[in-house]
Design a protein around this motif. Structure first.
Motif, PDB file in Angstrom:
ATOM      1  N   THR A 210       0.813  -1.212   0.000  1.00 24.81           N
ATOM      2  CA  THR A 210       0.000   0.000   0.000  1.00 24.81           C
ATOM      3  C   THR A 210       0.846   1.262   0.000  1.00 24.81           C
ATOM      4  O   THR A 210       2.002   1.262   0.418  1.00 24.81           O
ATOM      5  N   LEU A 211       0.230   2.343  -0.461  1.00 21.55           N
ATOM      6  CA  LEU A 211       0.829   3.678  -0.408  1.00 21.55           C
ATOM      7  C   LEU A 211      -0.193   4.607   0.224  1.00 21.55           C
ATOM      8  O   LEU A 211      -1.274   4.815  -0.329  1.00 21.55           O
ATOM      9  N   ASN A 212       0.127   5.139   1.374  1.00 23.83           N
ATOM     10  CA  ASN A 212      -0.789   6.010   2.104  1.00 23.83           C
ATOM     11  C   ASN A 212      -0.685   7.438   1.569  1.00 23.83           C
ATOM     12  O   ASN A 212       0.338   8.100   1.746  1.00 23.83           O
ATOM     13  N   LEU A 213      -1.734   7.928   0.923  1.00 25.18           N
ATOM     14  CA  LEU A 213      -1.732   9.284   0.384  1.00 25.18           C
ATOM     15  C   LEU A 213      -2.056  10.322   1.454  1.00 25.18           C
ATOM     16  O   LEU A 213      -1.823  11.518   1.246  1.00 25.18           O
ATOM     17  N   SER A 214      -2.631   9.872   2.559  1.00 25.63           N
ATOM     18  CA  SER A 214      -2.821  10.703   3.753  1.00 25.63           C
ATOM     19  C   SER A 214      -3.325  12.114   3.443  1.00 25.63           C
ATOM     20  O   SER A 214      -2.642  13.107   3.677  1.00 25.63           O
ATOM     21  N   ASN A 215      -4.516  12.173   2.881  1.00 18.80           N
ATOM     22  CA  ASN A 215      -5.198  13.444   2.573  1.00 18.80           C
ATOM     23  C   ASN A 215      -4.636  14.175   1.359  1.00 18.80           C
ATOM     24  O   ASN A 215      -5.178  15.222   0.981  1.00 18.80           O
ATOM     25  N   ASP A 216      -3.571  13.670   0.735  1.00 18.10           N
ATOM     26  CA  ASP A 216      -3.001  14.354  -0.430  1.00 18.10           C
ATOM     27  C   ASP A 216      -3.607  13.798  -1.717  1.00 18.10           C
ATOM     28  O   ASP A 216      -2.903  13.338  -2.618  1.00 18.10           O
ATOM     29  N   TRP A 217      -4.914  13.841  -1.784  1.00 17.98           N
ATOM     30  CA  TRP A 217      -5.693  13.433  -2.945  1.00 17.98           C
ATOM     31  C   TRP A 217      -7.083  14.009  -2.740  1.00 17.98           C
ATOM     32  O   TRP A 217      -7.367  14.593  -1.686  1.00 17.98           O
ATOM     33  N   ALA A 218      -7.952  13.890  -3.724  1.00 16.22           N
ATOM     34  CA  ALA A 218      -9.304  14.421  -3.568  1.00 16.22           C
ATOM     35  C   ALA A 218     -10.264  13.619  -4.426  1.00 16.22           C
ATOM     36  O   ALA A 218      -9.882  13.026  -5.440  1.00 16.22           O
ATOM     37  N   GLU A 219     -11.501  13.609  -4.004  1.00 12.39           N
ATOM     38  CA  GLU A 219     -12.571  12.931  -4.738  1.00 12.39           C
ATOM     39  C   GLU A 219     -13.656  13.939  -5.067  1.00 12.39           C
ATOM     40  O   GLU A 219     -14.028  14.758  -4.230  1.00 12.39           O
ATOM     41  N   VAL A 220     -14.146  13.898  -6.297  1.00 19.70           N
ATOM     42  CA  VAL A 220     -15.205  14.815  -6.703  1.00 19.70           C
ATOM     43  C   VAL A 220     -16.432  14.573  -5.830  1.00 19.70           C
ATOM     44  O   VAL A 220     -16.838  13.434  -5.591  1.00 19.70           O
ATOM     45  N   GLY A 221     -17.010  15.664  -5.361  1.00 17.06           N
ATOM     46  CA  GLY A 221     -18.162  15.564  -4.469  1.00 17.06           C
ATOM     47  C   GLY A 221     -17.951  16.403  -3.228  1.00 17.06           C
ATOM     48  O   GLY A 221     -18.892  16.854  -2.594  1.00 17.06           O
ATOM     49  N   SER A 222     -16.679  16.609  -2.906  1.00 21.56           N
ATOM     50  CA  SER A 222     -16.337  17.467  -1.777  1.00 21.56           C
ATOM     51  C   SER A 222     -15.552  18.657  -2.292  1.00 21.56           C
ATOM     52  O   SER A 222     -14.361  18.562  -2.581  1.00 21.56           O
ATOM     53  N   ASN A 223     -16.240  19.787  -2.460  1.00 22.97           N
ATOM     54  CA  ASN A 223     -15.578  20.982  -2.991  1.00 22.97           C
ATOM     55  C   ASN A 223     -14.427  21.448  -2.105  1.00 22.97           C
ATOM     56  O   ASN A 223     -13.413  21.946  -2.583  1.00 22.97           O
ATOM     57  N   THR A 224     -14.594  21.248  -0.797  1.00 23.02           N
ATOM     58  CA  THR A 224     -13.551  21.654   0.137  1.00 23.02           C
ATOM     59  C   THR A 224     -12.282  20.838  -0.083  1.00 23.02           C
ATOM     60  O   THR A 224     -11.175  21.377  -0.136  1.00 23.02           O
ATOM     61  N   ASP A 225     -12.444  19.510  -0.223  1.00 24.53           N
ATOM     62  CA  ASP A 225     -11.289  18.642  -0.420  1.00 24.53           C
ATOM     63  C   ASP A 225     -10.585  18.927  -1.741  1.00 24.53           C
ATOM     64  O   ASP A 225      -9.358  18.909  -1.815  1.00 24.53           O
ATOM     65  N   VAL A 226     -11.369  19.177  -2.808  1.00 31.48           N
ATOM     66  CA  VAL A 226     -10.782  19.464  -4.116  1.00 31.48           C
ATOM     67  C   VAL A 226      -9.993  20.770  -4.068  1.00 31.48           C
ATOM     68  O   VAL A 226      -8.858  20.841  -4.545  1.00 31.48           O
ATOM     69  N   ALA A 227     -10.578  21.799  -3.462  1.00 29.92           N
ATOM     70  CA  ALA A 227      -9.889  23.088  -3.366  1.00 29.92           C
ATOM     71  C   ALA A 227      -8.619  22.962  -2.536  1.00 29.92           C
ATOM     72  O   ALA A 227      -7.573  23.519  -2.889  1.00 29.92           O
ATOM     73  N   LYS A 228      -8.696  22.228  -1.440  1.00 28.44           N
ATOM     74  CA  LYS A 228      -7.521  22.045  -0.583  1.00 28.44           C
ATOM     75  C   LYS A 228      -6.436  21.278  -1.318  1.00 28.44           C
ATOM     76  O   LYS A 228      -5.243  21.585  -1.190  1.00 28.44           O
ATOM     77  N   PHE A 229      -6.830  20.281  -2.124  1.00 31.19           N
ATOM     78  CA  PHE A 229      -5.856  19.497  -2.875  1.00 31.19           C
ATOM     79  C   PHE A 229      -5.141  20.365  -3.903  1.00 31.19           C
ATOM     80  O   PHE A 229      -3.921  20.321  -4.040  1.00 31.19           O
ATOM     81  N   VAL A 230      -5.908  21.155  -4.643  1.00 28.40           N
ATOM     82  CA  VAL A 230      -5.326  21.971  -5.708  1.00 28.40           C
ATOM     83  C   VAL A 230      -4.461  23.089  -5.149  1.00 28.40           C
ATOM     84  O   VAL A 230      -3.339  23.325  -5.604  1.00 28.40           O
ATOM     85  N   LEU A 231      -4.956  23.770  -4.120  1.00 30.18           N
ATOM     86  CA  LEU A 231      -4.235  24.920  -3.575  1.00 30.18           C
ATOM     87  C   LEU A 231      -3.265  24.542  -2.468  1.00 30.18           C
ATOM     88  O   LEU A 231      -2.194  25.123  -2.343  1.00 30.18           O
ATOM     89  N   GLY A 232      -3.644  23.554  -1.651  1.00 33.11           N
ATOM     90  CA  GLY A 232      -2.841  23.185  -0.505  1.00 33.11           C
ATOM     91  C   GLY A 232      -2.865  24.299   0.535  1.00 33.11           C
ATOM     92  O   GLY A 232      -3.616  25.263   0.439  1.00 33.11           O
ATOM     93  N   THR A 233      -2.036  24.174   1.529  1.00 32.33           N
ATOM     94  CA  THR A 233      -1.865  25.261   2.478  1.00 32.33           C
ATOM     95  C   THR A 233      -1.066  26.372   1.797  1.00 32.33           C
ATOM     96  O   THR A 233      -0.487  26.178   0.728  1.00 32.33           O
TER      97      THR A 233
END
Length: 256
Positions: A210-233
């Motif tokens: 396995t490879l743990n992506l640990s929040n460094d990916w996103a799934e369509v359906g959560s706008n917050t997760d997608v925005a965070k993935f693209v922009l990051g901190t």
């Protein structure tokens, strides 16, 4: 050179909303499927398995081979995978399968294809923070211990400790088992998802890593997760921009 085939599974109807998940915009330059193609096309021309609203994907004129699953309404994505030209003389040395509604980084892809193990699965251990998991009819989860996959599928919360991302590599014995299943059990696989096939490969004795992506990916359906993935901190964004800036300098960051 090792032959790598890449398959994007994008036949199903969206789990959230009414628009095709694969054509959701990520930024002004890419939608979801174009983001994946940007990464996958560096090793080979990908295959995209379509179904729901397939005409919208066709209109994008993507640099990929489009294959239509006419049973997309009654089958799951293992059937979609069986439609890709992976058999006989077309058999690759390794196969990368990814869902058409996820975003991941090239670094994760490179780690997976360069891993020497026969089967590698991307997962996320932040299972309690995933807002979409509870909304799914068939939530795909995993049980991982010391980077080894123990279980995969629609697991209870008591058993699972992570989320199945939807990015997997098969090669060697794992690939042989996969192709045999896809070729000889067409009826049985119609109601199977890739996560079920991964568990089957594991039950056949393949050590699935396995490879743990640990929040460094996103799934369509959560706008917050997608925005965070693209922009990051802010710090992550500055770090990614550092090599692109030519008329100014981005100095080392200090944390305190």
């Amino acid at each position: 050179m090792r032959k790598t085939s890449n398959v994007i599974l994008a036949a199903g109807a969206p789990q959230f909303g009414s628009e095709h998940s694969s054509i959701e915009e990520v930024n002004i330059k890419y939608n979801v499927i174009q983001w994946a193609l940007k990464i996958l096309s560096k090793t080979s021309k990908p295959f995209i398995i379509t179904g729901f609203d397939f005409k919208k994907i066709n209109k994008l004129n993507l640099n990929a081979e489009i294959i239509y699953n006419d049973k997309w309404e009654t089958s799951k994505n293992a059937h979609s995978l069986s439609l890709a030209p992976l058999f006989g003389k077309n058999k690759p040395d390794q196969l990368i399968v990814c869902y058409g509604d996820i975003l991941f980084r090239e670094d994760a892809y490179q780690k997976i294809i360069n891993d020497s193990n026969d089967c590698v699965v991307a997962w996320d251990n932040n299972i309690e923070n995933n807002s979409l998991l509870k909304k799914k009819i068939y939530p795909e989860k995993v049980l991982v211990e010391k980077n080894n996959l123990i279980r995969a599928g629609n697991l209870t919360n008591l058993i699972a400790n992570g989320i199945f991302v939807g990015l997997v590599k098969f090669k060697g014995r794992a690939l042989n088992i996969l192709l045999e299943v896809l070729k000889s059990n067409t009826i049985k696989i119609s109601d199977c998802s890739i996560v079920d096939v991964v568990e089957y490969v594991s039950l056949k004795g393949v050590d699935v890593k396995t490879l743990n992506l640990s929040n460094d990916w996103a799934e369509v359906g959560s706008n917050t997760d997608v925005a965070k993935f693209v922009l990051g901190t802010k710090a992550e964004t500055l770090s990614r921009l550092r090599h692109l800036v030519t008329k100014s300098n981005i100095e080392d960051l200090m944390y305190f």
